[in-house]
Design a protein around this motif. Structure first.
Motif, PDB file in Angstrom:
ATOM      1  N   ALA A  85      57.555  17.402  39.838  1.00  0.00           N
ATOM      2  CA  ALA A  85      56.167  17.020  40.098  1.00  0.00           C
ATOM      3  C   ALA A  85      55.535  16.477  38.825  1.00  0.00           C
ATOM      4  N   THR A  86      54.434  15.759  38.993  1.00  0.00           N
ATOM      5  CA  THR A  86      53.610  15.307  37.885  1.00  0.00           C
ATOM      6  C   THR A  86      52.242  15.947  38.025  1.00  0.00           C
ATOM      7  N   ILE A  87      51.761  16.546  36.958  1.00  0.00           N
ATOM      8  CA  ILE A  87      50.414  17.121  36.969  1.00  0.00           C
ATOM      9  C   ILE A  87      49.561  16.344  35.978  1.00  0.00           C
ATOM     10  N   LYS A  88      48.303  16.147  36.347  1.00  0.00           N
ATOM     11  CA  LYS A  88      47.413  15.353  35.505  1.00  0.00           C
ATOM     12  C   LYS A  88      46.020  15.959  35.502  1.00  0.00           C
ATOM     13  N   ALA A  89      45.164  15.399  34.663  1.00  0.00           N
ATOM     14  CA  ALA A  89      43.791  15.893  34.572  1.00  0.00           C
ATOM     15  C   ALA A  89      43.144  15.893  35.948  1.00  0.00           C
ATOM     16  N   GLY A  90      42.434  16.978  36.249  1.00  0.00           N
ATOM     17  CA  GLY A  90      41.838  17.142  37.567  1.00  0.00           C
ATOM     18  C   GLY A  90      42.692  17.958  38.508  1.00  0.00           C
ATOM     19  N   GLU A  91      43.823  18.472  38.009  1.00  0.00           N
ATOM     20  CA  GLU A  91      44.712  19.305  38.813  1.00  0.00           C
ATOM     21  C   GLU A  91      44.949  20.628  38.097  1.00  0.00           C
ATOM     22  N   ILE A  92      45.565  21.565  38.806  1.00  0.00           N
ATOM     23  CA  ILE A  92      45.968  22.839  38.220  1.00  0.00           C
ATOM     24  C   ILE A  92      47.326  23.202  38.795  1.00  0.00           C
ATOM     25  N   GLN A  93      48.169  23.748  37.929  1.00  0.00           N
ATOM     26  CA  GLN A  93      49.524  24.159  38.318  1.00  0.00           C
ATOM     27  C   GLN A  93      49.681  25.645  38.056  1.00  0.00           C
ATOM     28  N   VAL A  94      50.421  26.330  38.942  1.00  0.00           N
ATOM     29  CA  VAL A  94      50.679  27.748  38.744  1.00  0.00           C
ATOM     30  C   VAL A  94      52.135  28.051  39.063  1.00  0.00           C
ATOM     31  N   MET A  95      52.727  28.939  38.265  1.00  0.00           N
ATOM     32  CA  MET A  95      54.063  29.453  38.525  1.00  0.00           C
ATOM     33  C   MET A  95      54.037  30.968  38.390  1.00  0.00           C
ATOM     34  N   SER A  96      54.583  31.642  39.384  1.00  0.00           N
ATOM     35  CA  SER A  96      54.865  33.069  39.269  1.00  0.00           C
ATOM     36  C   SER A  96      56.328  33.177  38.871  1.00  0.00           C
ATOM     37  N   ALA A  97      56.585  33.541  37.622  1.00  0.00           N
ATOM     38  CA  ALA A  97      57.961  33.509  37.120  1.00  0.00           C
ATOM     39  C   ALA A  97      58.825  34.606  37.736  1.00  0.00           C
ATOM     40  N   GLY A  98      58.213  35.763  38.009  1.00  0.00           N
ATOM     41  CA  GLY A  98      58.918  36.827  38.725  1.00  0.00           C
ATOM     42  C   GLY A  98      60.282  37.151  38.155  1.00  0.00           C
ATOM     43  N   THR A  99      61.303  37.104  39.002  1.00  0.00           N
ATOM     44  CA  THR A  99      62.658  37.483  38.604  1.00  0.00           C
ATOM     45  C   THR A  99      63.291  36.507  37.625  1.00  0.00           C
ATOM     46  N   GLY A 100      62.683  35.333  37.437  1.00  0.00           N
ATOM     47  CA  GLY A 100      63.167  34.413  36.422  1.00  0.00           C
ATOM     48  C   GLY A 100      63.248  32.977  36.893  1.00  0.00           C
ATOM     49  N   ILE A 101      62.762  32.063  36.068  1.00  0.00           N
ATOM     50  CA  ILE A 101      62.843  30.633  36.336  1.00  0.00           C
ATOM     51  C   ILE A 101      63.156  29.902  35.036  1.00  0.00           C
ATOM     52  N   TYR A 102      63.624  28.674  35.187  1.00  0.00           N
ATOM     53  CA  TYR A 102      63.737  27.732  34.077  1.00  0.00           C
ATOM     54  C   TYR A 102      62.879  26.516  34.427  1.00  0.00           C
ATOM     55  N   HIS A 103      62.212  25.947  33.424  1.00  0.00           N
ATOM     56  CA  HIS A 103      61.472  24.718  33.701  1.00  0.00           C
ATOM     57  C   HIS A 103      61.344  23.877  32.439  1.00  0.00           C
ATOM     58  N   SER A 104      60.968  22.614  32.632  1.00  0.00           N
ATOM     59  CA  SER A 104      60.722  21.705  31.520  1.00  0.00           C
ATOM     60  C   SER A 104      59.457  20.915  31.810  1.00  0.00           C
ATOM     61  N   GLU A 105      58.821  20.438  30.745  1.00  0.00           N
ATOM     62  CA  GLU A 105      57.599  19.641  30.863  1.00  0.00           C
ATOM     63  C   GLU A 105      57.684  18.479  29.881  1.00  0.00           C
ATOM     64  N   TYR A 106      57.303  17.285  30.349  1.00  0.00           N
ATOM     65  CA  TYR A 106      57.521  16.069  29.570  1.00  0.00           C
ATOM     66  C   TYR A 106      56.349  15.117  29.778  1.00  0.00           C
ATOM     67  N   ASN A 107      55.864  14.537  28.692  1.00  0.00           N
ATOM     68  CA  ASN A 107      54.798  13.542  28.764  1.00  0.00           C
ATOM     69  C   ASN A 107      55.428  12.168  28.979  1.00  0.00           C
ATOM     70  N   PRO A 108      55.297  11.582  30.180  1.00  0.00           N
ATOM     71  CA  PRO A 108      55.981  10.328  30.469  1.00  0.00           C
ATOM     72  C   PRO A 108      55.304   9.088  29.885  1.00  0.00           C
ATOM     73  N   ASP A 109      54.082   9.216  29.387  1.00  0.00           N
ATOM     74  CA  ASP A 109      53.334   8.083  28.848  1.00  0.00           C
ATOM     75  C   ASP A 109      53.612   7.966  27.352  1.00  0.00           C
ATOM     76  N   ALA A 110      54.409   6.966  26.996  1.00  0.00           N
ATOM     77  CA  ALA A 110      54.817   6.823  25.596  1.00  0.00           C
ATOM     78  C   ALA A 110      53.655   6.503  24.668  1.00  0.00           C
ATOM     79  N   ASN A 111      52.552   6.017  25.220  1.00  0.00           N
ATOM     80  CA  ASN A 111      51.461   5.513  24.384  1.00  0.00           C
ATOM     81  C   ASN A 111      50.275   6.460  24.239  1.00  0.00           C
ATOM     82  N   HIS A 112      50.258   7.526  25.035  1.00  0.00           N
ATOM     83  CA  HIS A 112      49.094   8.412  24.989  1.00  0.00           C
ATOM     84  C   HIS A 112      49.527   9.883  24.997  1.00  0.00           C
TER      85      HIS A 112
END
Length: 238
Positions: A85-112
């Motif tokens: 998914a992509t999250i941006k200003a004006g949104e909110i994201q939530v994760m309940s990690a619970g028993t365990g998760i892996y995740h990554s986050e990346y800024n796709p806009d090279a200029n900002h």
């Protein structure tokens, strides 16, 4: 009598990794302050700036409620539950990690850069099945109101988590004041100023200051100039 704690913006921990600059209200990674481990169930409040084209590689979490609130730009999210998914200003994201998760986050806009709040809360249930959600926040709400964005209730406004916590965003016009009523006895309120100046229970706050209040049924908030802020109500004992 209400108890309070003040965290001025310039007293936060700072981590500068080049691609990431993180301002940390509570002890995190290389920043340790024994007097600033957490505020009740609020464990982490990081004010992060991610350089364009960079991001967090895959990493694990467990038994933590993790909330991301983008303030500027966007982040691409991938996790071990299969969410992309992509999250941006004006949104909110939530994760309940619970028993365990892996995740990554990346800024796709090279200029900002991407700017977001990374918030962790201790859960009230351990080892739950991990879950993910994101929503677009209601931008039609009028000024001078508390707009709920998180609660313990799946059928209430905003996202929900495994904790008796309530988050609200607000934009107040200069001079406007309003009392915030606590939802639960034994809860505290942590006020984080995103922009502008506030007066909370007589304490003047400026941009990126944090102020915690507890042992009270309500908290008086007044905008000195126009101000945007985040309210985080959490249990002080959990």
């Amino acid at each position: 009598m209400a108890q309070t704690v003040l965290h001025k913006a310039n007293t936060r921990g700072v981590a500068d990794h080049g691609w990431l600059k993180s301002y940390q209200s509570f002890s995190f990674a290389g920043y340790y302050n024994p007097e600033r481990i957490h505020f009740g169930a609020l464990r982490v409040l990081n004010d992060d700036i991610v350089t364009g084209g960079m991001g967090f590689g895959e990493h694990p979490h467990d038994n933590m409620e993790i909330i991301s609130i983008p303030l500027e730009g966007e982040l691409q999210h991938k996790d071990s539950m299969g969410n992309v998914a992509t999250i941006k200003a004006g949104e909110i994201q939530v994760m309940s990690a619970g028993t365990g998760i892996y995740h990554s986050e990346y800024n796709p806009d090279a200029n900002h850069p991407a700017k977001f709040l990374q918030i962790w809360l201790f859960p009230n249930q351990r080892n739950v099945t991990p879950r993910y959600d994101q929503i677009v926040l209601d931008q039609t709400q009028s000024k001078n109101e508390f707009v709920q964005i998180l609660s313990p209730n799946a059928d209430d406004a905003g996202v929900w988590i495994y904790q008796n916590a309530w988050f609200n965003l607000a934009t107040f016009e200069a001079g406007h004041s309003k009392a915030y009523p606590m939802h639960g006895k034994g809860n505290g309120l942590y006020v984080f100023v995103l922009e502008g100046e506030l007066e909370v229970e007589g304490q003047k706050l400026e941009t990126r200051d944090g102020f915690g209040v507890w042992d009270t049924d309500s908290v008086n908030i007044k905008a000195i100039g126009e101000a945007k802020f985040l309210l985080m109500e959490v249990p002080m004992e959990f």
